[in-house]
Design a protein around this motif. Structure first.
Motif, PDB file in Angstrom:
ATOM      1  N   LEU A  61      60.551  -4.301  49.840  1.00  0.00           N
ATOM      2  CA  LEU A  61      60.657  -3.725  48.492  1.00  0.00           C
ATOM      3  C   LEU A  61      61.762  -2.678  48.487  1.00  0.00           C
ATOM      4  CD1 LEU A  61      56.887  -3.252  47.538  1.00  0.00           C
ATOM      5  CD2 LEU A  61      58.472  -4.966  46.630  1.00  0.00           C
ATOM      6  N   PRO A  62      62.773  -2.831  47.642  1.00  0.00           N
ATOM      7  CA  PRO A  62      63.855  -1.844  47.600  1.00  0.00           C
ATOM      8  C   PRO A  62      63.359  -0.513  47.034  1.00  0.00           C
ATOM      9  CG  PRO A  62      64.073  -3.424  45.806  1.00  0.00           C
ATOM     10  CD  PRO A  62      62.974  -3.929  46.674  1.00  0.00           C
ATOM     11  N   LYS A  68      57.695   0.815  39.494  1.00  0.00           N
ATOM     12  CA  LYS A  68      57.405  -0.457  38.858  1.00  0.00           C
ATOM     13  C   LYS A  68      55.931  -0.831  39.056  1.00  0.00           C
ATOM     14  CE  LYS A  68      61.692  -1.782  37.696  1.00  0.00           C
ATOM     15  NZ  LYS A  68      62.106  -2.129  36.312  1.00  0.00           N
ATOM     16  N   SER A  69      55.449  -1.684  38.187  1.00  0.00           N
ATOM     17  CA  SER A  69      54.134  -2.286  38.367  1.00  0.00           C
ATOM     18  C   SER A  69      54.294  -3.577  39.159  1.00  0.00           C
ATOM     19  CB  SER A  69      53.492  -2.581  37.010  1.00  0.00           C
ATOM     20  OG  SER A  69      52.339  -3.356  37.171  1.00  0.00           O
ATOM     21  N   GLY A 111      61.463   0.831  49.794  1.00  0.00           N
ATOM     22  CA  GLY A 111      62.583   1.023  50.702  1.00  0.00           C
ATOM     23  C   GLY A 111      62.300   0.529  52.101  1.00  0.00           C
ATOM     24  N   GLN A 112      61.236  -0.239  52.286  1.00  0.00           N
ATOM     25  CA  GLN A 112      60.919  -0.770  53.603  1.00  0.00           C
ATOM     26  C   GLN A 112      60.058  -2.019  53.467  1.00  0.00           C
ATOM     27  OE1 GLN A 112      58.078   1.901  55.765  1.00  0.00           O
ATOM     28  NE2 GLN A 112      58.496   3.289  54.050  1.00  0.00           N
ATOM     29  N   ASP A 113      59.769  -2.648  54.603  1.00  0.00           N
ATOM     30  CA  ASP A 113      58.965  -3.865  54.596  1.00  0.00           C
ATOM     31  C   ASP A 113      57.485  -3.537  54.449  1.00  0.00           C
ATOM     32  OD1 ASP A 113      61.193  -5.388  54.921  1.00  0.00           O
ATOM     33  OD2 ASP A 113      60.961  -5.661  57.090  1.00  0.00           O
TER      34      ASP A 113
END
Length: 806
Positions: A61-62, A68-69, A111-113
């Protein structure tokens, strides 16, 4: 659908967990399990053993996605699904056939997996009366929206009137504010309406001039409703149609519709439980081609892909909820969870179904003997009223086996919790001992065995007994439509006795098609009929099979038996004589049509079943059977039927009023023609079957010219002569190789198959088998090669740019 891994739980190797392997969804984990006597599911599940499974996927996810939902929707996980996100349990859903959503708020890192982990349980055997499949067998979708957003399934469209079309649109949101709603015809925006969302809901009405109506039995182009709210956008396809029911019958757009229905299970034959859109659309197409205009989703909610296909193809749907309420049919079935979850399950089913014009009925259950008890009668009404509160636009029914209710009340052959518990305990004990003996048949298996021995009249005549009325009338009063399973002999009597009752044959025998069709013409309160079953399915092995010992070494229905053998269309999609018969009965084919019982087995003993009227096939290619007696069936509405062989009339008979006229003649190769005539002798129609030549080859015949990139490609493997006529008595083991794609399934329609469907070789059944290939998304071409040691063949296709409409 991609980038998932999968492994079996409980398979430690040298202290280490079993390795995970890549899989593409949908995925049916049960289809790869062994079929053995150790299977506690036994005849119900096709002897597949049960396991528990773990699926994982990394979700990056950036950082800009923060705020965001994020909502994950699972359309089907069998069963007792656990969803874990970054090591924290996010959801549990016990029912294996409902879609459910998981809100990822507070569970993911931006910003991470992020690790998604899904546990699917299926080691708790027995838990089903048919082949359930296991794992994530339907799609998974990640919905992304703003902090304020449109809710999943938050857009509903209802047709209030036609001529002109008047629509009611409901929008459900998280947050309030202005919203815009477009009505589109393809890419063309027909109109835009605006409103203010208050309290998370906006209701608007609009008129759509000159709207085309959604019509059953036709290919339908749908409209799209698109909503925009707070930067979020959602769309839903819909059809313009009205639905009402009452003394004038079931009416769509003001016109009476008679349901010519077929029951279907959720599996897709040799693909197992996987709900590929192409497979679901193909199933709908096959049913439509064979004269059916309605499907009953037996006995669980169907997939969204199937509903999409029904919308496009004009097929009507009765969507069914569940197979058991509070009395166990198997020890680990859904009974333990239903009381807590039934409202949520029905809510999710309605959310999925609401915009689909194809859905015209809800069913709350199947052969639930609870409907003979005061508690169950009250529950019948409670579920009906709850469904009305969720969706007042569709009637509610429940499939009740009338004779079953009476016998259950008398304590004979009944499902009960104690029997289910003892059966499971004995199965587990014998499993530990390395063996499994057959348990005493109860419930549906008991009645299936009874019907197999006594014939289809056993249940139908039993249903006419007076106590059967006593044990069903109160439950029927708590439904909009009374669902009769195998109760056709009661129709006339009950329509007179209960002038407000609407009756639907929710499960019927093929043999009763003509009787039903004669009754329904003049009685609009008889809404329709659903034959058991439209297409063969996995599990419930042998219940509808007429099999001989050259294909099944015994009739015990032990391991090796895998399908019910109960379809009017076989497991690979080929129509049998019974399908031709119902097409004529229902007026969907002029006739005559013709089929022949396997001539090499005329008068031979076969496995017993009440669900099969005949094992006739549309073939006159019985090489090597010269001068043997042949049973020929001609399906026609006529006064007289004649048979002509090689230009000579060999038989003439007054046609049966039931549309099925039987002949016994000597087999000789050549051209067999059936001619139907009226009373005056004028020809009404003819049907021709030709014998295959003496030469033999192996052919690979694709059902469609080419798959879509990443899509499915169905290829029939046939022993034929060089003119392409199938030779049903040719038999061989065929090996298949695929380039540019992967082989998803390979098998024949035989109810007995020791090989299963996941290998690279298959036996044929009456000269045929089926291969299903998934094209690689980037492949320029896909090639399938088949060989058997004598013959070889190959076929190549270039994936089409657009997905097939199949």
């Amino acid at each position: 659908m991609t980038n998932w891994t999968f492994r079996r739980l409980g398979e430690e190797q040298a202290g280490e967990r079993a390795p995970a392997v890549p899989v593409t969804l949908p995925h049916d984990a049960m289809l790869d399990e062994p079929r053995t006597l150790l299977s506690a599911g036994g005849v119900n599940t096709g002897w597949y053993e049960g396991r528990d499974y773990e699926y994982t996927r990394i979700l990056p996810l950036p950082a800009e996605a923060e705020g965001k939902s994020l909502i994950l929707e699972f359309e089907g996980v069998y069963h007792n699904a656990e969803v874990w996100v970054n090591g924290r349990q996010a959801a549990f859903r016990p029912y294996g056939y409902t879609n459910f959503c998981v809100d990822l708020e507070g569970l993911v890192r931006f910003g991470q997996d992020n690790e998604l982990r899904v546990i699917a349980r299926n080691a708790d055997q027995p838990n089903s009366r048919w082949y359930s499949g296991a794992g994530i067998y339907r799609p998974v979708t990640l919905w992304v929206g703003g902090a304020q957003h449109i809710l999943p399934a938050g857009l509903r469209v209802r047709t209030l009137a036609i001529g002109p079309a008047r629509l009611e649109i409901d929008l459900f949101t998280r947050g309030d504010g202005p919203a815009e709603i477009d009505i589109l015809d393809g890419e063309t925006c027909l109109q835009t309406v605006r409103g203010e969302v208050t309290g998370g809901r906006l209701t608007l009405q609009t008129t759509l001039p000159d709207a085309r109506l959604w019509t059953p039995g036709q290919a339908n182009r749908l409209y799209t409703c698109r909503a925009r709210f707070a930067g979020d956008e959602a769309a839903a396809d819909f059809g313009v149609r009205t639905l009402d029911w009452g003394p004038q019958g079931l009416r769509i757009n003001g016109q009476r519709v008679i349901l010519r229905g077929a029951c279907i299970h959720h599996d897709n034959g040799i693909l197992g439980a996987c709900a590929y859109p192409e497979a679901e659309a193909r199933k709908v197409r096959l049913m439509a081609e064979n004269g059916y205009n309605a499907l009953r989703s037996a006995h669980n909610p169907c997939s969204r892909a199937l509903l999409d296909a029904c919308d496009r193809q004009g097929m009507l749907v009765m969507d069914e909820y569940v197979d058991a309420w509070y009395i166990h049919k198997t020890q680990y079935d859904y009974v333990n969870y239903l009381s807590e979850w039934w409202r949520q399950d029905l809510q999710d089913m309605v959310d999925k179904d609401y915009n689909h014009p194809s859905v015209i009925l809800y069913s709350t259950g199947n052969e639930v003997s609870e409907t003979a008890q005061p508690r169950g009668i009250a529950f019948t009404g409670e579920m009906t009223r709850y469904l009305h509160s969720l969706d007042a636009t569709r009637p509610v029914t429940c499939g009740v086996n009338i004779f079953f209710n009476f016998l259950s009340a008398a304590g004979f052959g009944v499902y009960n919790d104690e029997k289910a518990r003892k059966e499971a305990e004995q199965a587990e004990r014998l499993r530990r001992e390395g063996k499994l003996v057959r348990q005493k048949a109860v419930g549906s298996e008991f009645f299936n065995n009874l019907a197999g021995l006594l014939g289809d009249n056993a249940m139908k005549v039993g249903a006419t007994l007076y106590p059967c009325d006593l044990k069903t009338r109160d439950a029927f009063a708590n439904m909009d439509v009374a669902g009769y399973n195998y109760g056709i002999y009661r129709y006339g009597h009950d329509l007179k006795k209960y002038p407000d009752r609407l009756i639907l044959g929710t499960e019927t025998f093929c043999r009763d098609a003509w009787r039903f069709w004669e009754q329904v013409q003049d009685e609009p309160r008889l809404l329709g009929d659903f034959v058991w079953s439209g297409m063969d399915y996995l599990g419930e092995v042998g219940v509808g099979a007429w099999e001989y010992r050259d294909y099944a070494p015994d009739f015990s229905h032990g391991p090796g038996w895998v399908t019910a053998g109960s379809g009017r269309v076989d497991l690979t999609g080929s129509p049998l004589g019974e399908a031709l018969y119902t097409r004529v009965v229902f007026g969907q084919a002029n006739g005559p049509l013709m089929a022949v019982c396997p001539v090499n087995h005329t008068d031979d003993r076969h496995s017993p079943s009440a669900w099969k009227m005949s094992n006739a096939l549309p073939s006159w290619s019985w090489n090597g059977c010269e001068d043997r007696p042949a049973r020929v069936e001609v399906y026609a509405r006529a006064a007289w039927v004649e048979l002509w062989l090689n230009g000579e009339r060999i038989a003439r008979r007054r046609a049966s009023r039931t549309c099925r006229t039987l002949f016994r003649v000597k087999y000789r190769p050549g051209t067999l023609v059936a001619v139907s005539r009226n009373e005056a002798g004028r020809e009404l129609g003819r049907c021709t079957l030709r014998s295959a030549g003496s030469d033999t080859c192996l052919q690979a015949v694709p059902e469609q010219a080419a798959p879509a990139p990443g899509g499915l490609w169905y290829v029939r493997l046939r022993y034929t002569d060089h003119a392409g006529l199938v030779k049903p008595l040719e038999r061989g083991v065929i090996q298949v190789e695929v380039q540019g794609g992967s082989l998803l399934g390979l098998g024949s329609a035989c109810p007995y198959s020791e090989r299963g469907y996941r290998g690279r070789e298959t036996d044929t059944y009456y000269g045929e088998a089926l291969a299903i290939v998934r094209a690689d998304p980037e492949a320029d071409c896909v090639t399938l090669t088949a060989r058997d040691g004598r013959y070889s063949t190959s076929v190549t296709a270039r994936p089409a740019a657009e997905r097939s409409s199949q």
